[in-house]
Design a protein around this motif. Sequence first.
Motif, PDB file in Angstrom:
ATOM      1  N   SER A  22       0.950  -1.610  -0.141  1.00 12.25           N
ATOM      2  CA  SER A  22       0.168  -0.051   0.110  1.00 12.25           C
ATOM      3  C   SER A  22       1.301   1.086   0.114  1.00 12.25           C
ATOM      4  CB  SER A  22      -1.001   0.075   1.133  1.00 12.25           C
ATOM      5  OG  SER A  22      -1.977  -1.400   1.250  1.00 12.25           O
ATOM      6  N   PHE A  23       0.594   2.537  -1.033  1.00 14.09           N
ATOM      7  CA  PHE A  23       1.062   3.443  -0.921  1.00 14.09           C
ATOM      8  C   PHE A  23       0.492   4.530  -1.987  1.00 14.09           C
ATOM      9  CE2 PHE A  23       3.360   1.216  -4.158  1.00 14.09           C
ATOM     10  CZ  PHE A  23       3.407   2.244  -5.292  1.00 14.09           C
ATOM     11  N   GLU A  24       0.408   5.125  -1.898  1.00 12.34           N
ATOM     12  CA  GLU A  24      -0.156   7.110  -2.927  1.00 12.34           C
ATOM     13  C   GLU A  24       0.892   6.981  -3.750  1.00 12.34           C
ATOM     14  OE1 GLU A  24      -4.444   7.525  -0.260  1.00 12.34           O
ATOM     15  OE2 GLU A  24      -2.598   8.744  -0.716  1.00 12.34           O
ATOM     16  N   LEU A  25       1.066   7.922  -4.948  1.00 16.69           N
ATOM     17  CA  LEU A  25       1.650   8.477  -4.989  1.00 16.69           C
ATOM     18  C   LEU A  25       1.080  10.120  -5.974  1.00 16.69           C
ATOM     19  CD1 LEU A  25       4.006   6.182  -7.937  1.00 16.69           C
ATOM     20  CD2 LEU A  25       4.320   6.842  -5.409  1.00 16.69           C
ATOM     21  N   THR A  26       1.264  11.026  -5.737  1.00 16.60           N
ATOM     22  CA  THR A  26       0.750  12.728  -5.447  1.00 16.60           C
ATOM     23  C   THR A  26       1.741  13.417  -6.328  1.00 16.60           C
ATOM     24  OG1 THR A  26       0.515  13.322  -3.426  1.00 16.60           O
ATOM     25  CG2 THR A  26      -1.293  11.490  -3.964  1.00 16.60           C
ATOM     26  N   SER A  27       1.026  14.145  -6.620  1.00 11.99           N
ATOM     27  CA  SER A  27       1.599  14.981  -7.175  1.00 11.99           C
ATOM     28  C   SER A  27       3.079  15.308  -7.619  1.00 11.99           C
ATOM     29  CB  SER A  27       1.857  16.686  -5.901  1.00 11.99           C
ATOM     30  OG  SER A  27       3.234  15.596  -5.075  1.00 11.99           O
ATOM     31  N   PRO A  28       3.148  16.206  -8.501  1.00 11.11           N
ATOM     32  CA  PRO A  28       5.004  15.944  -9.267  1.00 11.11           C
ATOM     33  C   PRO A  28       5.737  15.800  -8.580  1.00 11.11           C
ATOM     34  CG  PRO A  28       3.709  17.695  -9.992  1.00 11.11           C
ATOM     35  CD  PRO A  28       2.876  17.082  -9.512  1.00 11.11           C
ATOM     36  N   LYS A  29       6.373  14.301  -8.845  1.00  5.61           N
ATOM     37  CA  LYS A  29       7.701  14.614  -7.754  1.00  5.61           C
ATOM     38  C   LYS A  29       8.295  13.490  -8.670  1.00  5.61           C
ATOM     39  CE  LYS A  29       7.137  14.933  -3.085  1.00  5.61           C
ATOM     40  NZ  LYS A  29       6.804  14.525  -1.943  1.00  5.61           N
ATOM     41  N   ILE A  30       9.933  12.958  -8.288  1.00  6.26           N
ATOM     42  CA  ILE A  30      10.577  11.953  -8.413  1.00  6.26           C
ATOM     43  C   ILE A  30      10.969  10.917  -7.562  1.00  6.26           C
ATOM     44  CG2 ILE A  30      12.530  10.933 -10.211  1.00  6.26           C
ATOM     45  CD1 ILE A  30      13.332  14.026 -11.606  1.00  6.26           C
ATOM     46  N   TYR A  31      10.570  10.073  -8.021  1.00  4.48           N
ATOM     47  CA  TYR A  31      10.705   8.405  -7.116  1.00  4.48           C
ATOM     48  C   TYR A  31      11.415   7.767  -6.888  1.00  4.48           C
ATOM     49  CZ  TYR A  31       5.568  10.683  -4.741  1.00  4.48           C
ATOM     50  OH  TYR A  31       4.518  11.544  -4.568  1.00  4.48           O
ATOM     51  N   GLY A  32      11.868   7.538  -5.802  1.00  2.27           N
ATOM     52  CA  GLY A  32      13.193   6.418  -6.348  1.00  2.27           C
ATOM     53  C   GLY A  32      12.288   4.809  -6.236  1.00  2.27           C
ATOM     54  N   LEU A  33      11.844   4.004  -6.534  1.00  6.74           N
ATOM     55  CA  LEU A  33      11.432   2.732  -5.846  1.00  6.74           C
ATOM     56  C   LEU A  33      12.612   1.193  -6.228  1.00  6.74           C
ATOM     57  CD1 LEU A  33       9.052   0.248  -5.156  1.00  6.74           C
ATOM     58  CD2 LEU A  33       9.162   0.446  -7.851  1.00  6.74           C
ATOM     59  N   LEU A  34      12.907   1.535  -4.914  1.00  7.61           N
ATOM     60  CA  LEU A  34      14.519   0.242  -4.493  1.00  7.61           C
ATOM     61  C   LEU A  34      14.246  -0.692  -4.024  1.00  7.61           C
ATOM     62  CD1 LEU A  34      16.764   3.738  -2.574  1.00  7.61           C
ATOM     63  CD2 LEU A  34      15.980   2.907  -4.989  1.00  7.61           C
ATOM     64  N   GLY A  35      14.637  -1.622  -4.381  1.00  7.44           N
ATOM     65  CA  GLY A  35      14.968  -3.078  -3.031  1.00  7.44           C
ATOM     66  C   GLY A  35      15.796  -4.148  -4.509  1.00  7.44           C
ATOM     67  N   ILE A 196      16.602  12.010  -6.870  1.00  8.90           N
ATOM     68  CA  ILE A 196      14.870  11.638  -6.499  1.00  8.90           C
ATOM     69  C   ILE A 196      14.373  12.023  -5.197  1.00  8.90           C
ATOM     70  CG2 ILE A 196      15.216   9.239  -7.420  1.00  8.90           C
ATOM     71  CD1 ILE A 196      15.878   8.267  -5.083  1.00  8.90           C
ATOM     72  N   GLU A 197      13.292  12.495  -4.778  1.00  7.31           N
ATOM     73  CA  GLU A 197      13.165  13.070  -3.662  1.00  7.31           C
ATOM     74  C   GLU A 197      13.077  11.791  -2.343  1.00  7.31           C
ATOM     75  OE1 GLU A 197      10.603  17.007  -5.253  1.00  7.31           O
ATOM     76  OE2 GLU A 197      10.610  15.842  -6.588  1.00  7.31           O
ATOM     77  N   ASP A 198      12.096  10.837  -3.318  1.00  8.17           N
ATOM     78  CA  ASP A 198      11.365  10.191  -1.508  1.00  8.17           C
ATOM     79  C   ASP A 198      11.302   8.791  -2.804  1.00  8.17           C
ATOM     80  OD1 ASP A 198      10.389  12.465  -0.277  1.00  8.17           O
ATOM     81  OD2 ASP A 198       7.896  11.641  -0.620  1.00  8.17           O
ATOM     82  N   VAL A 199      11.718   8.155  -0.980  1.00  6.47           N
ATOM     83  CA  VAL A 199      12.101   6.920  -1.379  1.00  6.47           C
ATOM     84  C   VAL A 199      10.933   6.224  -1.270  1.00  6.47           C
ATOM     85  CG1 VAL A 199      13.687   4.841  -0.457  1.00  6.47           C
ATOM     86  CG2 VAL A 199      14.392   7.298  -0.790  1.00  6.47           C
ATOM     87  N   ILE A 200      11.135   5.034  -1.667  1.00  9.07           N
ATOM     88  CA  ILE A 200       9.917   3.713  -1.306  1.00  9.07           C
ATOM     89  C   ILE A 200      10.632   2.278  -1.658  1.00  9.07           C
ATOM     90  CG2 ILE A 200       8.060   2.219  -2.322  1.00  9.07           C
ATOM     91  CD1 ILE A 200       6.868   4.217  -3.545  1.00  9.07           C
ATOM     92  N   ILE A 201      11.523   1.782   0.007  1.00 14.46           N
ATOM     93  CA  ILE A 201      12.090   0.558  -0.678  1.00 14.46           C
ATOM     94  C   ILE A 201      10.755  -0.967  -0.061  1.00 14.46           C
ATOM     95  CG2 ILE A 201      13.847  -0.813   0.959  1.00 14.46           C
ATOM     96  CD1 ILE A 201      14.548   1.735   2.308  1.00 14.46           C
ATOM     97  N   LEU A 202      10.967  -1.976  -1.576  1.00 12.95           N
ATOM     98  CA  LEU A 202      10.371  -3.485  -1.234  1.00 12.95           C
ATOM     99  C   LEU A 202      11.252  -4.275  -0.353  1.00 12.95           C
ATOM    100  CD1 LEU A 202       7.716  -4.433  -1.666  1.00 12.95           C
ATOM    101  CD2 LEU A 202       9.044  -4.858  -3.983  1.00 12.95           C
ATOM    102  N   LEU A 209       9.614   1.006   3.505  1.00 13.09           N
ATOM    103  CA  LEU A 209       9.804   2.696   3.865  1.00 13.09           C
ATOM    104  C   LEU A 209       9.023   3.203   2.809  1.00 13.09           C
ATOM    105  CD1 LEU A 209      11.939   4.273   5.887  1.00 13.09           C
ATOM    106  CD2 LEU A 209      13.305   4.474   3.754  1.00 13.09           C
ATOM    107  N   ASN A 210       8.368   3.702   3.566  1.00 11.42           N
ATOM    108  CA  ASN A 210       7.005   4.059   2.423  1.00 11.42           C
ATOM    109  C   ASN A 210       7.133   5.551   2.231  1.00 11.42           C
ATOM    110  OD1 ASN A 210       5.037   4.838   0.876  1.00 11.42           O
ATOM    111  ND2 ASN A 210       3.055   4.023   2.380  1.00 11.42           N
TER     112      ASN A 210
END
Length: 289
Positions: A22-35, A196-202, A209-210
């Motif tokens: 579960s997570f949400e992506l909102t507003s223009p942003k560069i996210y990093g999906l790491l795993g 990247i601005e925000d990090v999501i770790i799988l 990390l959300n």
Amino acid sequence: MKLTVNNLTKTFKHESILENISFELTSPKIYGLLGRNGVGKSTLLNCICDRLLFKQGKVLLNEKTIHNNNEQLKQIYLMNDNSETYYGWETVSDLYKYTDIAYGNFNYKNAHELANKFGIEERQKFKHLSTGLQTAVKLILAFCVNAKIIFLDEPTLGLDAYLRDVFYQELIKTYNENPRIFVLSTHLINEVQNLIEDVIILNNKKIVLNKTSVENTCQLVTQLQGKREDIKNLLGEKFSSYDAITVGKQIIINVKTELLQKKNIPTTITKHPVDLQTAFITLTNKGNK
């Protein structure tokens, strides 16, 4: 624009691959999906983009399901390593046209400029290009497509150092000119840390990390340097969970910052900040629980 992933669970042959994501992506942003390798990043992205069915959960775009919803799916674009997605015997120019037909308002002008920067002959067949140039073509399509959410799954595959630098520069340029949601799934963590601005770790089939900022993610890990016995006494039974590097008569060890709370750190031990890659490795180490 809001993409919501709610309790997504994916199984394969009765084996769980992703659990309650579960997570949400909102507003223009560069996210990093790491795993780490095999953790399910590509599977997750394919589920989000309705390319793979999943056992339970929902994927919503602005509160509406994306499943079998072409209007919603046209807002999402996935660039990945699945060459079957692309028309191998078609020319690069043809791929522009197909993307335009699928999404509309393809940015041909920018595509031509990018092809020149990447050194791509647009009349050449996609199948005849090197792995690196095939990746570059996929990036051109991702940058110029008319979609609001762009997933880039291992976007630097086969790119040499020069072309990776071109990619990073063009990502920032296209983001500034047309702010959208970008999600980078990559192993070259140090190279994208400043992008990247925000990090999501799988990890271990779950989100651990959300949407945490890069700065705050790095602060979750602290590097300690000092004599082995001093650090061993400080960490207690947790000491054996972490890998230490011996430097002369001292060791260097990266630990979760939470372990140091309410501890009196002796002056013989020094603390140092870590970069994103070091933080990621420490946070996803199976022994570091």
